[in-house]
Design a protein around this motif. Sequence first.
Motif, PDB file in Angstrom:
ATOM      1  N   THR A   6      -2.791   5.982  -9.198  1.00  0.00           N
ATOM      2  CA  THR A   6      -2.668   4.634  -9.733  1.00  0.00           C
ATOM      3  C   THR A   6      -1.968   4.685 -11.083  1.00  0.00           C
ATOM      4  OG1 THR A   6      -4.862   4.775 -10.753  1.00  0.00           O
ATOM      5  CG2 THR A   6      -4.722   3.782  -8.548  1.00  0.00           C
ATOM      6  N   GLY A   7      -1.387   3.550 -11.472  1.00  0.00           N
ATOM      7  CA  GLY A   7      -0.700   3.495 -12.750  1.00  0.00           C
ATOM      8  C   GLY A   7      -0.342   2.079 -13.126  1.00  0.00           C
ATOM      9  N   THR A   8       0.406   1.955 -14.229  1.00  0.00           N
ATOM     10  CA  THR A   8       0.816   0.655 -14.732  1.00  0.00           C
ATOM     11  C   THR A   8       2.284   0.675 -15.121  1.00  0.00           C
ATOM     12  OG1 THR A   8       0.195   1.219 -17.015  1.00  0.00           O
ATOM     13  CG2 THR A   8      -1.493   0.160 -15.642  1.00  0.00           C
ATOM     14  N   TRP A   9       2.857  -0.527 -15.191  1.00  0.00           N
ATOM     15  CA  TRP A   9       4.204  -0.697 -15.739  1.00  0.00           C
ATOM     16  C   TRP A   9       4.193  -1.892 -16.670  1.00  0.00           C
ATOM     17  CZ3 TRP A   9       7.424  -4.883 -15.847  1.00  0.00           C
ATOM     18  CH2 TRP A   9       8.717  -4.646 -16.356  1.00  0.00           C
ATOM     19  N   SER A  10       4.903  -1.765 -17.782  1.00  0.00           N
ATOM     20  CA  SER A  10       5.045  -2.882 -18.706  1.00  0.00           C
ATOM     21  C   SER A  10       6.462  -2.871 -19.266  1.00  0.00           C
ATOM     22  CB  SER A  10       4.026  -2.777 -19.848  1.00  0.00           C
ATOM     23  OG  SER A  10       4.326  -1.662 -20.679  1.00  0.00           O
ATOM     24  N   PRO A  11       6.969  -4.025 -19.689  1.00  0.00           N
ATOM     25  CA  PRO A  11       8.328  -4.085 -20.240  1.00  0.00           C
ATOM     26  C   PRO A  11       8.510  -3.199 -21.464  1.00  0.00           C
ATOM     27  CG  PRO A  11       7.509  -6.297 -19.746  1.00  0.00           C
ATOM     28  CD  PRO A  11       6.346  -5.362 -19.607  1.00  0.00           C
ATOM     29  N   SER A  12       7.481  -3.056 -22.266  1.00  0.00           N
ATOM     30  CA  SER A  12       7.607  -2.281 -23.498  1.00  0.00           C
ATOM     31  C   SER A  12       7.366  -0.789 -23.292  1.00  0.00           C
ATOM     32  CB  SER A  12       6.625  -2.810 -24.553  1.00  0.00           C
ATOM     33  OG  SER A  12       5.283  -2.725 -24.071  1.00  0.00           O
ATOM     34  N   GLY A  13       6.448  -0.456 -22.402  1.00  0.00           N
ATOM     35  CA  GLY A  13       6.083   0.952 -22.243  1.00  0.00           C
ATOM     36  C   GLY A  13       6.605   1.626 -21.003  1.00  0.00           C
ATOM     37  N   GLY A  14       7.154   0.860 -20.070  1.00  0.00           N
ATOM     38  CA  GLY A  14       7.633   1.443 -18.826  1.00  0.00           C
ATOM     39  C   GLY A  14       6.486   1.892 -17.940  1.00  0.00           C
ATOM     40  N   PHE A  15       6.694   2.964 -17.200  1.00  0.00           N
ATOM     41  CA  PHE A  15       5.697   3.455 -16.267  1.00  0.00           C
ATOM     42  C   PHE A  15       4.694   4.374 -16.958  1.00  0.00           C
ATOM     43  CE2 PHE A  15       9.282   2.540 -13.422  1.00  0.00           C
ATOM     44  CZ  PHE A  15       8.639   1.763 -12.474  1.00  0.00           C
ATOM     45  N   ALA A  16       3.443   4.256 -16.547  1.00  0.00           N
ATOM     46  CA  ALA A  16       2.386   5.152 -17.020  1.00  0.00           C
ATOM     47  C   ALA A  16       1.440   5.409 -15.864  1.00  0.00           C
ATOM     48  CB  ALA A  16       1.642   4.536 -18.193  1.00  0.00           C
ATOM     49  N   LEU A  17       1.085   6.660 -15.655  1.00  0.00           N
ATOM     50  CA  LEU A  17       0.170   7.022 -14.585  1.00  0.00           C
ATOM     51  C   LEU A  17      -1.217   7.280 -15.142  1.00  0.00           C
ATOM     52  CD1 LEU A  17       2.246   9.484 -12.355  1.00  0.00           C
ATOM     53  CD2 LEU A  17       1.670   7.101 -11.900  1.00  0.00           C
ATOM     54  N   ASP A  18      -2.221   6.802 -14.407  1.00  0.00           N
ATOM     55  CA  ASP A  18      -3.594   7.123 -14.778  1.00  0.00           C
ATOM     56  C   ASP A  18      -3.823   8.617 -14.581  1.00  0.00           C
ATOM     57  OD1 ASP A  18      -4.115   4.391 -15.217  1.00  0.00           O
ATOM     58  OD2 ASP A  18      -4.597   4.089 -13.091  1.00  0.00           O
ATOM     59  N   GLU A  19      -4.650   9.187 -15.421  1.00  0.00           N
ATOM     60  CA  GLU A  19      -4.931  10.611 -15.304  1.00  0.00           C
ATOM     61  C   GLU A  19      -5.596  10.907 -13.957  1.00  0.00           C
ATOM     62  OE1 GLU A  19      -7.342  14.180 -17.659  1.00  0.00           O
ATOM     63  OE2 GLU A  19      -7.296  12.132 -18.468  1.00  0.00           O
ATOM     64  N   ALA A  20      -5.082  11.919 -13.278  1.00  0.00           N
ATOM     65  CA  ALA A  20      -5.636  12.285 -11.974  1.00  0.00           C
ATOM     66  C   ALA A  20      -6.989  12.959 -12.157  1.00  0.00           C
ATOM     67  CB  ALA A  20      -4.686  13.220 -11.239  1.00  0.00           C
ATOM     68  N   SER A  21      -7.934  12.563 -11.325  1.00  0.00           N
ATOM     69  CA  SER A  21      -9.251  13.186 -11.366  1.00  0.00           C
ATOM     70  C   SER A  21      -9.163  14.605 -10.804  1.00  0.00           C
ATOM     71  CB  SER A  21     -10.243  12.364 -10.540  1.00  0.00           C
ATOM     72  OG  SER A  21     -11.473  13.054 -10.396  1.00  0.00           O
ATOM     73  N   ASN A  22     -10.008  15.492 -11.323  1.00  0.00           N
ATOM     74  CA  ASN A  22     -10.067  16.833 -10.760  1.00  0.00           C
ATOM     75  C   ASN A  22     -10.967  16.883  -9.526  1.00  0.00           C
ATOM     76  OD1 ASN A  22     -12.515  16.477 -12.073  1.00  0.00           O
ATOM     77  ND2 ASN A  22     -12.670  18.619 -12.703  1.00  0.00           N
ATOM     78  N   GLN A  23     -11.507  15.730  -9.140  1.00  0.00           N
ATOM     79  CA  GLN A  23     -12.349  15.637  -7.958  1.00  0.00           C
ATOM     80  C   GLN A  23     -11.702  14.681  -6.962  1.00  0.00           C
ATOM     81  OE1 GLN A  23     -16.158  14.490  -9.693  1.00  0.00           O
ATOM     82  NE2 GLN A  23     -16.858  16.594  -9.533  1.00  0.00           N
ATOM     83  N   ALA A  24     -10.898  15.223  -6.068  1.00  0.00           N
ATOM     84  CA  ALA A  24     -10.211  14.399  -5.076  1.00  0.00           C
ATOM     85  C   ALA A  24     -11.199  13.917  -4.013  1.00  0.00           C
ATOM     86  CB  ALA A  24      -9.089  15.193  -4.421  1.00  0.00           C
ATOM     87  N   ILE A  25     -10.889  12.783  -3.420  1.00  0.00           N
ATOM     88  CA  ILE A  25     -11.747  12.183  -2.405  1.00  0.00           C
ATOM     89  C   ILE A  25     -11.090  12.320  -1.042  1.00  0.00           C
ATOM     90  CG2 ILE A  25     -12.842  10.061  -1.598  1.00  0.00           C
ATOM     91  CD1 ILE A  25     -14.028  11.083  -4.160  1.00  0.00           C
ATOM     92  N   SER A  26     -11.786  12.935  -0.114  1.00  0.00           N
ATOM     93  CA  SER A  26     -11.305  13.004   1.263  1.00  0.00           C
ATOM     94  C   SER A  26     -11.685  11.700   1.955  1.00  0.00           C
ATOM     95  CB  SER A  26     -11.941  14.187   1.993  1.00  0.00           C
ATOM     96  OG  SER A  26     -11.454  14.285   3.305  1.00  0.00           O
ATOM     97  N   PRO A  27     -10.738  11.006   2.579  1.00  0.00           N
ATOM     98  CA  PRO A  27     -11.027   9.670   3.113  1.00  0.00           C
ATOM     99  C   PRO A  27     -11.897   9.684   4.363  1.00  0.00           C
ATOM    100  CG  PRO A  27      -8.841  10.333   3.777  1.00  0.00           C
ATOM    101  CD  PRO A  27      -9.338  11.400   2.837  1.00  0.00           C
ATOM    102  N   ARG A  28     -12.546   8.552   4.595  1.00  0.00           N
ATOM    103  CA  ARG A  28     -13.235   8.304   5.852  1.00  0.00           C
ATOM    104  C   ARG A  28     -12.359   7.349   6.659  1.00  0.00           C
ATOM    105  NH1 ARG A  28     -17.137   5.034   4.421  1.00  0.00           N
ATOM    106  NH2 ARG A  28     -16.447   3.200   5.572  1.00  0.00           N
ATOM    107  N   ILE A  29     -12.091   7.716   7.905  1.00  0.00           N
ATOM    108  CA  ILE A  29     -11.221   6.907   8.752  1.00  0.00           C
ATOM    109  C   ILE A  29     -12.081   6.099   9.712  1.00  0.00           C
ATOM    110  CG2 ILE A  29      -9.348   6.921  10.437  1.00  0.00           C
ATOM    111  CD1 ILE A  29      -8.398   9.525   9.181  1.00  0.00           C
ATOM    112  N   ASP A  30     -12.025   4.784   9.559  1.00  0.00           N
ATOM    113  CA  ASP A  30     -12.772   3.878  10.434  1.00  0.00           C
ATOM    114  C   ASP A  30     -11.817   3.329  11.492  1.00  0.00           C
ATOM    115  OD1 ASP A  30     -14.992   4.317   8.931  1.00  0.00           O
ATOM    116  OD2 ASP A  30     -14.893   2.435   7.813  1.00  0.00           O
ATOM    117  N   ALA A  31     -11.938   3.827  12.709  1.00  0.00           N
ATOM    118  CA  ALA A  31     -11.078   3.376  13.802  1.00  0.00           C
ATOM    119  C   ALA A  31     -11.638   2.097  14.411  1.00  0.00           C
ATOM    120  CB  ALA A  31     -10.965   4.463  14.863  1.00  0.00           C
TER     121      ALA A  31
END
Length: 208
Positions: free
Chosen positions: A160-185
Amino acid sequence: MMSDNGLFRHSEIHLRPDPSRTVIRPFDLDYPQAFRNDAHPRMQQIAERVLSLDDARLLKEHEAIIASLADRHRDIDKILLRRFDEIRERLPAAQGASREAALAIGAYFSEEYSYEAAALFNPSMVLRADQTGAPPGGVRFLLSLRGIGEGHISSVTFRTGTWSPSGGFALDEASNQAISPRIDAPAEGVENGMTRVVCEGSEPTFPK
């Protein structure tokens, strides 16, 4: 932060693979077809071995599992119990397993996988439906990436991240704990149903 060549602006953000980021994924311990013995499947043998352990040994195994994974993953018990539920029908002897035994069996049929071990590329972004926390005059976005992991297997990862006219693109810091998704069919027999990918606990929080 940005440079301008008159046609477009270049962001100086560089996304690099991080081999230390891992997920817990299913691991099938069954023998290859040519070596299988349907009367004594390997999965069942492993489950029976776990079920033969006494409560003290199961508790010790549980503590070892948590100690080895807790720094890199959240809700370890929940992940392993979910894996046990996925294979429960293939393990007749494990139907009445205790919670501790189910956790150990789930761990035996799981593996830790580095999904960015080799490369990270193909960024693509869309606006977030919830724009809470967006910078003044800017937006929040969801960024998808293709990660190449161990064994040259492709995975989709999200940032995830943000964009603004003054600052451009910025990414949120990535967590060191990734989440494996649950797939609901979709439920069986439901036409035009929607498959949902649920990443519980992966959302950042913003002030109201």
